[in-house]
Design a protein around this motif. Structure first.
Motif, PDB file in Angstrom:
ATOM      1  N   VAL A 158      31.357  36.911  49.425  1.00 16.43           N
ATOM      2  CA  VAL A 158      32.772  37.116  49.788  1.00 16.43           C
ATOM      3  C   VAL A 158      33.683  36.813  48.603  1.00 16.43           C
ATOM      4  O   VAL A 158      34.613  37.578  48.297  1.00 16.43           O
ATOM      5  N   ILE A 159      33.423  35.714  47.913  1.00 13.58           N
ATOM      6  CA  ILE A 159      34.260  35.324  46.772  1.00 13.58           C
ATOM      7  C   ILE A 159      34.136  36.346  45.652  1.00 13.58           C
ATOM      8  O   ILE A 159      35.132  36.729  45.021  1.00 13.58           O
ATOM      9  N   TYR A 160      32.927  36.809  45.387  1.00 19.32           N
ATOM     10  CA  TYR A 160      32.711  37.788  44.310  1.00 19.32           C
ATOM     11  C   TYR A 160      33.426  39.100  44.618  1.00 19.32           C
ATOM     12  O   TYR A 160      34.051  39.696  43.735  1.00 19.32           O
ATOM     13  N   VAL A 161      33.329  39.556  45.873  1.00 21.91           N
ATOM     14  CA  VAL A 161      33.991  40.806  46.252  1.00 21.91           C
ATOM     15  C   VAL A 161      35.502  40.661  46.095  1.00 21.91           C
ATOM     16  O   VAL A 161      36.181  41.558  45.570  1.00 21.91           O
ATOM     17  N   LEU A 206      44.756  41.084  39.923  1.00 25.07           N
ATOM     18  CA  LEU A 206      44.935  39.775  39.289  1.00 25.07           C
ATOM     19  C   LEU A 206      43.674  38.918  39.278  1.00 25.07           C
ATOM     20  O   LEU A 206      43.353  38.292  38.258  1.00 25.07           O
ATOM     21  N   PRO A 207      42.899  38.852  40.388  1.00 23.10           N
ATOM     22  CA  PRO A 207      41.666  38.047  40.338  1.00 23.10           C
ATOM     23  C   PRO A 207      40.662  38.519  39.296  1.00 23.10           C
ATOM     24  O   PRO A 207      39.875  37.729  38.786  1.00 23.10           O
ATOM     25  N   VAL A 208      40.690  39.817  38.961  1.00 23.98           N
ATOM     26  CA  VAL A 208      39.737  40.365  38.001  1.00 23.98           C
ATOM     27  C   VAL A 208      39.937  39.732  36.627  1.00 23.98           C
ATOM     28  O   VAL A 208      38.972  39.413  35.927  1.00 23.98           O
ATOM     29  N   CYS A 245      24.455  43.424  49.158  1.00 23.79           N
ATOM     30  CA  CYS A 245      25.626  43.044  49.961  1.00 23.79           C
ATOM     31  C   CYS A 245      26.933  43.411  49.265  1.00 23.79           C
ATOM     32  O   CYS A 245      27.870  43.916  49.883  1.00 23.79           O
ATOM     33  N   VAL A 246      26.990  43.159  47.968  1.00 24.79           N
ATOM     34  CA  VAL A 246      28.246  43.264  47.226  1.00 24.79           C
ATOM     35  C   VAL A 246      28.655  44.715  46.981  1.00 24.79           C
ATOM     36  O   VAL A 246      29.823  45.082  47.171  1.00 24.79           O
ATOM     37  N   VAL A 247      27.725  45.542  46.539  1.00 22.41           N
ATOM     38  CA  VAL A 247      28.077  46.894  46.081  1.00 22.41           C
ATOM     39  C   VAL A 247      28.731  47.730  47.181  1.00 22.41           C
ATOM     40  O   VAL A 247      29.804  48.325  46.957  1.00 22.41           O
ATOM     41  N   GLY A 300      39.123  44.721  42.673  1.00 20.96           N
ATOM     42  CA  GLY A 300      40.178  45.414  41.940  1.00 20.96           C
ATOM     43  C   GLY A 300      39.637  46.409  40.929  1.00 20.96           C
ATOM     44  O   GLY A 300      40.285  47.428  40.640  1.00 20.96           O
ATOM     45  N   VAL A 301      38.459  46.131  40.359  1.00 21.91           N
ATOM     46  CA  VAL A 301      37.861  47.058  39.394  1.00 21.91           C
ATOM     47  C   VAL A 301      37.498  48.373  40.081  1.00 21.91           C
ATOM     48  O   VAL A 301      37.822  49.465  39.589  1.00 21.91           O
ATOM     49  N   SER A 302      36.831  48.279  41.223  1.00 20.31           N
ATOM     50  CA  SER A 302      36.486  49.489  41.975  1.00 20.31           C
ATOM     51  C   SER A 302      37.735  50.234  42.408  1.00 20.31           C
ATOM     52  O   SER A 302      37.769  51.475  42.385  1.00 20.31           O
ATOM     53  N   MET A 303      38.764  49.491  42.793  1.00 15.72           N
ATOM     54  CA  MET A 303      40.016  50.108  43.213  1.00 15.72           C
ATOM     55  C   MET A 303      40.621  50.955  42.089  1.00 15.72           C
ATOM     56  O   MET A 303      41.064  52.090  42.313  1.00 15.72           O
TER      57      MET A 303
END
Length: 305
Positions: free
Chosen positions: A168-171, A116-118, A83-85, A176-179
């Motif tokens: 949802v919370i993990y994504v 920021l969340p990262v 789901c996450v990836v 931001g890392v993937s971004m």
């Protein structure tokens, strides 16, 4: 024709190994040795306290393979990853494309906001969001007032919605890392290609399809692998959000291992049994990683043809 390696090349190689040595030593101390120790401890019935070792051979492994809770945690782990990836990669790519083509000053501000969340501690996020998504939290109140859920619905306490809420919370926390990875790939593409495409009358969609997407495929394979590795290591967020509940619906392998190795909820700690669970999970993950890595290599070869 063969000959001696020039002295200058040998000196350069020696300096390379000298600079690599600290990283190699740290890897062996904090990665290599724990793996070897876990493989050794997995053959014993040991609580992790004292010297009361009892050799049991493969008995711990058989216990793990017969434990339905282990397979449930494994299923949850891979469901979470599946789901996450894709969500992280797609949302991260969208953010990266928008920021890469926008105003520099505003983009820097938005980039900071998205990232920021990262850098926020997962435990802190878990504690705060467990309140926000509770049955009397503001998220439930807002959605129920809009008619999107029943009043008093606990998103993390309901077995049917708990894992998807964690997803949802993990994504949100890690997209931001993937971004940033996607941004690095986008900024490596020459602007001249886009200018030439504009002159030829290509719109935004065609430029993305015929220039951006093909050139991003190699780095996309790397991002894909990194996201898989990160999602499989899930522990701190689910520990603080649900602690594996309700009814083990959000239980994952890291939490399963933690319960047996360190937690008193399972009675006396069983470090040997937890080590065998870690080794089984590691073996399964290595097989999957090899398959994914082979597929990623095939994609790279296709893009180079």
């Amino acid at each position: 024709m063969t000959g001696k390696i020039p002295k200058r090349h040998r000196r350069e190689a020696a300096w390379c190994y000298a600079f690599m040595l600290p990283a190699i030593v740290l890897f062996l101390l904090f990665q290599g040795w724990p793996i070897v120790a876990s493989a050794y401890y997995s053959l014993f019935d040991w609580s992790g306290i004292g010297e009361n070792f009892k050799y049991v051979g493969l008995e711990n492994y058989l216990g793990v393979l017969k434990d339905s809770y282990f397979w449930s945690a494994l299923k949850n782990n891979y469901y979470f990853t599946v789901c996450v990836v894709p969500l992280q990669m797609v949302i991260g790519l969208v953010f990266a494309v928008v920021l890469n083509e926008g105003n520099d000053r505003l983009c820097n501000a938005y980039r900071t906001v998205y990232f920021l969340p990262v850098v926020t501690t997962a435990a802190v996020i878990g504690i705060i969001l467990s309140f926000l998504f509770s049955f009397d939290g503001p998220v439930t109140y807002l959605l129920s007032s809009l008619g999107l859920c029943d009043p008093g619905h606990g998103w993390l306490a309901d077995a049917s919605t708990a894992m998807n809420t964690v997803v949802v919370i993990y994504v949100w926390k890690n997209v931001g890392v993937s971004m940033v990875y996607w941004l690095a790939g986008l900024q490596s593409i020459s602007r001249d290609l886009y200018e030439a495409a504009k002159i030829d009358g290509c719109g935004s969609f065609k430029r993305f399809r015929y220039i951006t997407a093909p050139l991003l495929l190699p780095i996309g394979a790397v991002i894909f692998l990194l996201n898989i590795i990160s999602s499989l290591k899930l522990f701190d967020l689910v520990k603080t959000l649900t602690d594996g509940g309700p009814f083990f619906k959000t239980d994952v392998i890291a939490l399963y291992i933690y319960r047996y190795a360190f937690s008193s909820t399972m009675g006396v700690p069983r470090l040997g049994y937890a080590s065998s669970a870690a080794m089984v999970f590691g073996a399964i993950t290595i097989v999957i990683a090899l398959i994914v890595s082979g597929a990623a290599g095939a994609v790279k070869k296709l893009t180079q043809v």
